[in-house]
Scaffold this active site. Structure first.
Site, PDB file in Angstrom:
ATOM      1  N   CYS A   1      -0.014  -7.632   4.364  1.00 22.98           N
ATOM      2  CA  CYS A   1      -0.042  -6.184   4.236  1.00 22.98           C
ATOM      3  C   CYS A   1       0.342  -5.599   5.588  1.00 22.98           C
ATOM      4  O   CYS A   1      -0.227  -5.980   6.616  1.00 22.98           O
ATOM      5  CB  CYS A   1      -1.437  -5.707   3.832  1.00 22.98           C
ATOM      6  SG  CYS A   1      -1.684  -3.945   4.069  1.00 22.98           S
TER       7      CYS A   1
ATOM      8  N   CYS B   1       7.053  -5.763 -10.017  1.00 24.02           N
ATOM      9  CA  CYS B   1       7.170  -4.463  -9.367  1.00 24.02           C
ATOM     10  C   CYS B   1       7.059  -4.597  -7.854  1.00 24.02           C
ATOM     11  O   CYS B   1       6.204  -5.314  -7.342  1.00 24.02           O
ATOM     12  CB  CYS B   1       6.093  -3.527  -9.880  1.00 24.02           C
ATOM     13  SG  CYS B   1       6.188  -1.889  -9.159  1.00 24.02           S
TER      14      CYS B   1
END
Ligand SMILES: [Zn+2]
Ligand SMILES: [Zn+2]
Ligand SMILES: [Zn+2]
Ligand SMILES: [Zn+2]
Ligand SMILES: [Zn+2]
Ligand SMILES: [Zn+2]
Lengths: 150, 578
Positions: B386, B399
């Site tokens: 992240c 996605c």
């Protein structure tokens, strides 16, 4: 060799090679029916005259329906169709294999391939090929055969 | 830029970005020039928005002196145009034609479809769907029909049907012409599997037909003869139970012949299997095969029948493992075909359909990827950290709009940029990389494109699973009484559209990699980015599928179809084609 029917054939080939070896071809190791090492000697009058090379044969259970895996080990001849990792670009070892071929006829084909060569060079794509073929059998390569005449 | 003109263009219903580009490209020569520019790179109907009742008349694309090279016609459209599409002479790197329906659609993403009759018109070539839709949905008038993203002009034939049909044909010809099944197959191939024409000619002059097709006399053979030689393969002695050979006298035992023939048939050979002698060109007769391996003879006949597909220029096997379907196009000129399993094939190179990139570009690209595979290996496709809290994130869906479970940070998987305000991640930034050496720059540029190409492929894999799930849940629903087939059909259709978009996006990065910088590329990237964003939106919706978002899914699906179409027609017609 798991197939006894074809073990007999290898036994016969071995016997023939022992009893009447073709000129320039010598058995180095043939203790099992899985792996043989055959020595070949550059013929006189060729650029490989006097040089000795070793060919390693690996047979699977379908030999001679399946070709053996054949590579040079140790001192690999410098030749436009022989990669420095010992892999040989020769169509009878792959696509043009016939069960009628033998260890002896393969050795003779390779000797004749050496004999017709006039200049010691590696294949143009040598470094590229060997980088990609690490740990692989030449039988897994999809060969685009060079001109068989050289 | 003239803000006034921009405002006017927006008022006329053009997308603001398109309008900006048009004004840039026409150097503010005026409103008409800008409008003409917009129409010149796209079909007129596609850019005018729903809300626009403007009196702008679409400027027809002017005729060009240069005609389409190979005479490929667009098919599959009711308003079939027989005229050739003009090609801009400057656009040399690509003009790929695919057959495609004409779309009357809007680019405006805010458009609502409720009173939109053009979206129904869109369906006019999709018979299958129309039937299903209209039969069952009198009370669903408010519903949105889903369009096919890409047309399908081929037929899909099940493997068993092909073999069956071809075998019957072979049998028929074989008995009438009194030839072996192999010879009958050769005859049929000679006449492109047109049995009637073959027989017509055969009745006129049997000898001639046989000679012209190159059918030779059946070779003499023996399958049980006492011989003084041993089997050349295994060395067994040969007696009247196992001594087999053809006219070339390459003696071998029945077992060796059987093993040899089985391998050949296994490898897919049928017509013209040669003798096992080294470099012996003698062809093994059908009857010899039947005698030596009677238990595999049917398999051999099936192989003959398979040539019905392989030797037919209009047909291809679907390459999906275990699919087995054959795809039949209307003509050889077709560029793509679609299988019911979802695979779309390029008819020219037999790879996955790669529009908008062309076959030559794909070849160069694949070579490049192979050569640079080491360098590109560092791209770990499914795990990244992240960008905010550094916790490792594993990707398990298609996605690319990611939300970190830990810190809730939303980011783009592709460029790791913040998702909020993220609107363009498909353009390689030269300036940002200008202080690097040339090789480094080249490599980074390649990696930029490769990374995106790869990511879309990964996403497509996840989404293909989504499609399979959708099909399964459809079957599930059919067995339950509380849902009607039509209620869930759209999920399959939407995932289908999603996969089409994904596949196309993947190949846009190949196309883009070879597209030189310039206004054309800017337009291309604009459309690519547009499609990319819509695709991520659709992917996100489908992953979180539930009953309440079905209308959204349908809307976004159609929007994605439209964007896909814009991109492809842009490429097809040349973005600045005049
Ligand atoms: Zn035998
Ligand atoms: Zn023969
Ligand atoms: Zn398929
Ligand atoms: Zn192609
Ligand atoms: Zn986080
Ligand atoms: Zn991004």
């Amino acid at each position: 060799m798991s197939n006894p029917k074809y073990a007999k054939r290898l036994q016969k080939e071995l016997l023939d090679l022992r009893n009447s070896p073709p000129t320039g071809i010598l058995i180095d190791e043939a203790e099992t029916f899985d792996r043989w090492v055959i020595g070949i000697e550059g013929m006189s009058g060729t650029i490989y005259q006097g040089e000795r090379f070793k060919l390693q044969f690996r047979f699977n259970s379908s030999y001679p329906l399946d070709p053996p895996e054949v590579i040079f080990i140790g001192n690999v001849p410098v030749h436009p169709h022989i990669y420095s990792n010992g892999h040989i670009c020769l169509s009878i070892l792959y696509d043009n294999w016939s069960p009628a071929l033998t260890v002896s006829s393969i050795c003779l084909s390779i000797l004749s391939m050496l004999s017709s060569c006039t200049e010691k060079t590696r294949p143009a794509d040598d470094s590229f090929y060997i980088a990609r073929a690490v740990g692989k059998s030449p039988k897994d390569t999809r060969w685009m055969f060079h001109d068989d005449k050289v | 830029m003239d803000d006034n003109m921009l405002a006017q263009l927006v008022d006329l219903g053009f997308d603001i970005t398109v309008a900006q580009l048009a004004l840039e490209q026409t150097n503010g020569k005026g409103l008409d020039a800008a409008i003409e520019f917009i129409y010149s790179f796209s079909e007129p109907s596609k850019l005018s928005s729903q809300k626009s009742n403007s009196n702008v008349t679409p400027t027809p694309t002017p005729p060009s002196s240069q005609q389409e090279p190979s005479g490929i016609r667009r098919s599959n459209s009711k308003n079939k145009s027989t005229s050739f599409e003009p090609i801009s002479p400057q656009v040399t790197h690509k003009v790929l034609k695919t057959s495609r329906k004409s779309v009357k659609e809007s680019v405006d993403s805010n458009v609502s479809y409720e009173d939109n009759d053009t979206s129904l018109e869109y369906n006019d070539t999709d018979e299958d769907y129309d039937e299903d839709y209209y039969q069952d949905v009198d009370d669903y008038e408010f519903d949105i029909p889903i369009h096919d993203a890409l047309p399908k002009s081929n037929t899909v034939i099940q493997a068993s049907d092909i073999i069956h049909t071809a075998l019957k044909e072979i049998e028929k010809i074989s008995s009438i012409t009194e030839t072996t099944p192999s010879a009958a197959t050769i005859l049929l191939q000679h006449f492109q599997w047109n049995g009637n024409k073959l027989l017509e000619r055969f009745y006129e002059d049997p000898e001639r037909v046989i000679t012209q097709a190159g059918i030779k006399k059946i070779n003499e053979f023996h399958t049980g003869k006492n011989l003084s030689d041993d089997c050349m393969i295994c060395g067994d002695s040969l007696d009247d139970s196992n001594g087999c050979y053809l006219s070339c006298k390459h003696y071998a035992c029945k077992e060796c012949w059987a093993n040899y023939l089985r391998i050949k048939i296994q490898e897919g050979e049928s017509i013209g299997i040669c003798c096992l002698g080294f470099k012996c060109p003698n062809v093994v007769p059908d009857e010899f095969i039947n005698r030596v391996i009677p238990e595999n003879y049917n398999k051999f006949l099936e192989r003959l029948a398979q040539t019905y597909v392989e030797k037919n220029p209009n047909m291809r096997w679907c390459p999906t493992p275990n699919c087995g379907n054959a795809l039949k196009a209307e003509s050889q000129a077709e560029t793509t075909a679609q299988c019911s399993c979802g695979f779309r094939i390029c008819f020219k190179c037999n790879q996955e359909s790669h529009v908008p990139a062309d076959c030559a570009q794909m070849k160069t690209w694949k070579k490049k990827c192979e050569d640079d595979s080491e360098t590109a290996n560092w791209i770990n496709v499914n795990t990244q950290d992240c960008p905010k809290c550094q916790s490792a994130i594993e990707k398990n869906g298609g996605c690319n709009h990611m939300t970190c479970k830990k810190c809730k940070h939303e980011f783009c998987w592709v460029c790791l940029g913040n998702w909020i305000g993220h609107n363009k991640c498909n353009t390689y930034n030269r300036e940002e990389n200008s202080n690097k050496s040339d090789t480094k720059k080249q490599l980074e540029r390649y990696l930029f494109y490769f990374h995106r190409y790869n990511t879309h492929e990964q996403s497509k894999k996840f989404e293909t699973k989504l499609r399979t799930d959708a099909v399964n849940s459809m079957i599930d629903f059919q067995n339950r009484k509380d849902k009607r087939w039509i209620d869930v059909k759209y999920i399959e259709q939407s995932t289908e559209v999603l996969i089409q978009c994904r596949r196309t996006l993947k190949y846009t990065y190949v196309f883009g990699f070879y597209l030189p910088d310039g206004p054309e590329k800017n337009l291309f990237e604009y459309l690519q980015n547009d499609l990319e964003r819509t695709t991520e939106k659709l992917s996100g919706l489908l992953e979180k599928m539930n009953e309440s978002n079905s209308m959204d899914v349908k809307e976004i699906t159609n929007l994605a179809s439209t964007k896909l179409h814009h991109l492809l027609s842009g490429v097809e017609e040349g973005f600045l084609g005049h």
